[in-house]
Design an enzyme around this catalytic site. Structure first.
Site, PDB file in Angstrom:
ATOM      1  N   ALA A 117       0.666  -1.096  -0.102  1.00  0.00           N
ATOM      2  CA  ALA A 117       0.132   0.079  -0.085  1.00  0.00           C
ATOM      3  C   ALA A 117       0.971   1.264  -0.122  1.00  0.00           C
ATOM      4  CB  ALA A 117      -0.845   0.073   1.180  1.00  0.00           C
ATOM      5  N   SER A 133       2.278  -2.430   4.329  1.00  0.00           N
ATOM      6  CA  SER A 133       2.452  -0.871   4.144  1.00  0.00           C
ATOM      7  C   SER A 133       3.634  -0.575   3.578  1.00  0.00           C
ATOM      8  CB  SER A 133       2.308  -0.042   5.641  1.00  0.00           C
ATOM      9  OG  SER A 133       3.423  -0.254   6.179  1.00  0.00           O
ATOM     10  N   ASP A 134       3.744   0.573   2.914  1.00  0.00           N
ATOM     11  CA  ASP A 134       4.912   0.915   2.353  1.00  0.00           C
ATOM     12  C   ASP A 134       5.929   1.265   3.564  1.00  0.00           C
ATOM     13  OD1 ASP A 134       7.455   1.853   1.243  1.00  0.00           O
ATOM     14  OD2 ASP A 134       6.437   3.180  -0.482  1.00  0.00           O
ATOM     15  N   TRP A 135       7.038   1.490   3.714  1.00  0.00           N
ATOM     16  CA  TRP A 135       7.925   1.797   4.920  1.00  0.00           C
ATOM     17  C   TRP A 135       7.514   3.126   5.430  1.00  0.00           C
ATOM     18  CZ3 TRP A 135       7.873  -2.590   3.126  1.00  0.00           C
ATOM     19  CH2 TRP A 135       8.706  -3.586   3.331  1.00  0.00           C
TER      20      TRP A 135
END
Ligand code: BGC
Length: 812
Positions: A195, A227-229
């Site tokens: 995401a 999630s993206d980081w």
């Protein structure tokens, strides 16, 4: 034990797990790993960037990786089977690096040429992107390693990427930006999807309803959404959404605060269980994958073939290329990209390549002793230090020696260093180490006043033959990952050197002990001529050679993750350099080493223009293959190339009041260019060949639940080549606002000289449907025109021409 009883056992274990333990499972354990749980039989899953190789989870440059071409270079091949082979080789790379899931491919679209990460994405076209991504994912996953398409969804720019709210109509989302994700999810079933940082229509993607529908529901995605980081921005909003895993971790917002939110009824515990079940599915896939044998194989030949397959021949006046069989006796290799070639783009997509073949080495390998190859700088892209080039630094057969020191300065361990820039995570240094000494013999190629030093955040001191030349302490700046990785200052001092005389350079570096990783690299800068004198030297070299090859491109400072571009001009005096070299030698080939469009004001004056993108570790060999004609340049543009930025349909990526509106709707890329003047420099699909093709017949036939096109194509030239079929569609009688034409299907066929073949190209029904907000996908009962064209610029003519065929939308 059957799967059902295993499920029952796991369900039982899950129901008895304390809430705190459950919540701990849905965020990461460090930068690249999830948390294991023996009670659930859940393994620790290791993930890694990607997508051009596998960087590994250790943050340690000593562990090399294959470095394949970046996204645009791969996409320029238009070759699904190549992407699948790349995927399979990446699986082998992942196994070598003990990685379970590769964080790629990146399948956002090229909406504006300014987007900083276009090099990593494939194309402006949703069909080309989705089909190639599906092949890549199929390849990786066929060997038991997971893939993670990213960034879901509408992450088409870097400006304010964590804050921006992108505003898109439902139809635009469905037909353009969601389309590659739908394709890859339905056809290749990835284990994970990432995401994005950005928001869409009011909600950040980690909290967005699109993750549930259509991704998990309608499309049947059964993997885990990560999630993206650091893209989890809230406790309840993201926990209530369908995001399953917060990375990296432990994520504070999903820690005690989430336990509390569950306890007080804001988030049902069942939501946490749902996420864990997704991680359990991932865990089972990973466990099964680890039992799958992968034969290690040499990535070099594939990297080399892939780089050539994506190289686009933009111009070839008088057929100057290929240079062989007739010559040449001498080549002047000129330009910053000849000496500092970029094999990959900057940011999280960078890997530590096993090796790189510079252009001069590739040409010399191919040409042998008999042909003179000279190198000349010609222009500089930036001030400041550069990394030492291969061969400039040596120590006992390696580029550097590393001595790891404890806080008192005692040597703990000595090792050979593979690269002159170190990147180390906490576990990447010997126990008890507080500092490192990099030591090397540096041989300058020029006499004069050099700058010698380093780039890195920490306490450093550089000595030359034992004499201190530069020192600095920036440990207080170590709190920010981006700064540590790309924002470190240059620290250097002047030293008088004599060409060919080696000196001993040592850097003693103490990193900030409390940060998760550090990066430090030796840096050098030679004495520079004035820009006029650099160009004069290049002109001289060009005059003295039979052929001039000028290599120009972007730098990490203008084309990387984390920011968008502000201009498409080549940095520094590269345009002036190219113009001067062309004037000096009519046999000038310009090689463009950039991941995305640049302005090329000299493009009609050069004898030939080759676009090599960021071509990966075999760059030099692949370039020599193409220049000399051992291999054809197999690429076609996956994105339309403007003459100047101002002509492009979308010329800004800057949000206004936090919003970026995709006002062009479905008219992106060539669909947008089709409805405006002036025309681009090169259309989507453009790419010349060393041979010629002719299509003599084009017809349609029912195929499965849709339709396919059959092209009779002949290689009319004198050498073998790849024909890329591009089938364009239009719907002149449509009731909805459609592009004037669009790509409906594509395929490739390899043909020997003189050979003919019938090539069948599947035209997915989705290529003809439009999205209606009320009813969903609609296959309009209208007459679709279809025709093959050599690029999108030829499509309108082809659709009105003698080969065009019609389809009434009826499905057999
Ligand atoms: C990037 C992702 C990447 C992640 C981990 C993020 O900044 O957007 O593409 O996978 O970092 O490195």
């Amino acid at each position: 034990m059957t799967a059902t009883s295993l499920d029952a056992d796991v369900e039982h274990a899950l129901s008895t797990l304390p809430l705190e333990d459950k919540v701990a499972l849905i965020s990461g354990d460090g930068l690249w790993s999830t948390r294991a749980d023996a009670r659930l039989g859940l393994p620790r899953v290791i993930v890694s960037d990607g997508p051009v190789g596998v960087r590994g989870h250790r943050e340690n440059e000593q562990h090399g990786s294959a470095n394949f071409p970046s996204g645009t270079g791969l996409a320029a091949s238009w070759d699904r089977s190549l992407l699948e082979r790349i995927g399979r080789q990446l699986a082998a790379e992942a196994r070598r690096a003990e990685v379970d899931v590769v964080l790629g491919p990146t399948i956002n679209l090229h909406r504006s040429p300014l987007a900083g990460r276009n090099f990593e994405c494939y194309s402006e076209d949703p069909l080309l992107t989705g089909d190639l991504a599906a092949a890549y994912v199929t390849g990786i996953q066929s060997l038991g390693i997971g893939a993670c398409p990213k960034h879901f969804v509408a992450n088409e720019a870097e400006t304010d990427r964590t804050k921006v709210n992108n505003v898109l109509a439902a139809r635009t989302l469905r037909e353009a930006y969601l389309a590659p994700f739908e394709n890859v999810v339905r056809n290749a079933r990835p284990w994970m999807v990432m995401a994005a940082y950005n928001g869409v229509n009011g909600a950040p993607m980690t909290e967005n309803a699109l993750v549930a529908e259509p991704l998990k529901g309608e499309w049947g995605f059964d993997g885990a959404v990560v999630s993206d980081w650091h893209a989890v921005y809230s406790t309840t909003g993201s926990a209530l959404a369908a995001t399953d895993l917060a990375m990296p971790g432990p994520e504070k917002l999903w820690g005690a605060a989430l336990v509390e939110a569950v306890r007080c009824g804001q988030v049902a515990e069942a939501e946490i269980d749902r996420k864990i079940r997704r991680l359990l599915t991932l865990g089972r896939r990973v466990t099964a994958g680890r039992n799958q044998a992968i034969n290690p194989s040499d990535a070099g030949p594939l990297a080399r073939a892939a780089a050539a397959a994506g190289t686009v021949l933009l111009e070839n006046r008088d057929g100057v290329l290929p240079l062989r069989p007739a010559g040449p006796t001498s080549i002047a290799l000129i330009g910053p990209a000849a000496l500092e070639p970029r094999t990959q783009g900057g940011g999280s997509a960078s890997v530590y390549p096993d090796y790189t073949v510079p252009p001069a080495a590739g040409l010399r390998n191919a040409l042998g002793e008999g042909v003179r190859v000279t190198t000349t700088q010609g222009a500089w892209l930036a001030d400041g230090l550069r990394e030492p080039r291969p061969g400039e630094c040596t120590f006992d057969g390696a580029p550097v020696q590393l001595r790891w020191l404890d806080a008192a300065g005692a040597v703990l361990e000595t090792q050979a260093g593979r690269l002159t820039t170190l990147t180390r995570g906490r576990t990447g240094v010997p126990a008890g180490a507080a500092a490192v000494e990099l030591s090397t013999l540096f041989t300058p190629h020029l006499s004069g006043s050099w700058q010698l030093g380093y780039k890195g955040i920490g306490l450093g001191e550089v000595t030359v033959d034992g004499v201190p030349v530069a020192t600095a302490d920036s440990r207080d700046r170590a709190g920010n990952l981006e700064e540590v990785l790309i924002g470190a200052p240059d620290v250097s001092g002047p030293v008088e050197l004599t060409a060919g005389t080696a000196i001993h350079v040592a850097l003693r570096f103490t990193w900030a002990g409390d940060f998760m990783l550090f990066r430090v690299g030796l840096g050098v800068a030679e004495p520079r001529l004035s820009q006029d004198a650099e160009i004069a030297a290049a002109v001289q070299a060009a005059r003295e050679a039979e052929v001039a090859v000028v290599m120009v491109g972007t730098s990490g400072a203008v084309e990387s993750e984390g920011f968008d571009r502000t201009s498409l001009r080549l940095p520094g005096a590269q345009d002036e350099l190219v113009a001067a070299v062309i004037a000096a030698n009519p046999r000038t080939v310009v090689v463009v080493n950039a991941g995305a469009p640049v302005e090329m004001p000299w493009r009609h004056d050069a004898a030939a223009v080759l676009l090599v993108w960021f071509p990966g570790m075999e760059m030099g060999n692949a370039l020599a293959d193409v220049l000399l004609g051992a291999v054809e340049p197999g690429g076609h543009l996956p994105t339309t190339w403007p003459a100047v930025l101002a002509d492009a349909p979308v010329t800004t990526t800057a949000p206004r009041d936090g919003e970026l509106a995709y006002t062009e709707g479905v008219h992106l890329g060539h669909r947008g260019w089709a409805r405006q003047e002036p025309a681009p420099a090169y259309w989507f699909g453009h790419g010349l060949s060393y041979t010629t093709f002719a299509v003599s017949a084009f017809s349609l036939r029912h195929a499965g639940a849709g339709v396919s096109a059959v092209l009779t194509v002949k290689n009319t030239g004198t050498r073998a080549g790849k024909y890329v079929a591009q089938v364009y569609a239009s719907a002149p009688g449509s009731e909805v606002d459609r592009p004037a034409f669009w790509l409906a299907g594509f395929g490739t066929v390899q043909l020997a000289a003189g050979e003919s073949a019938d090539l069948e190209v599947l035209l997915p029904v989705r290529s003809f449907e439009y999205w209606d907000e009320e009813t969903g996908w609609v296959l309009e009962p209208t007459l679709f025109q279809l025709a093959p064209a050599s690029d999108a610029g030829q499509a309108a003519g082809a659709l009105a021409g003698p080969l065009a065929a019609h389809w009434d939308g009826a499905i057999a």
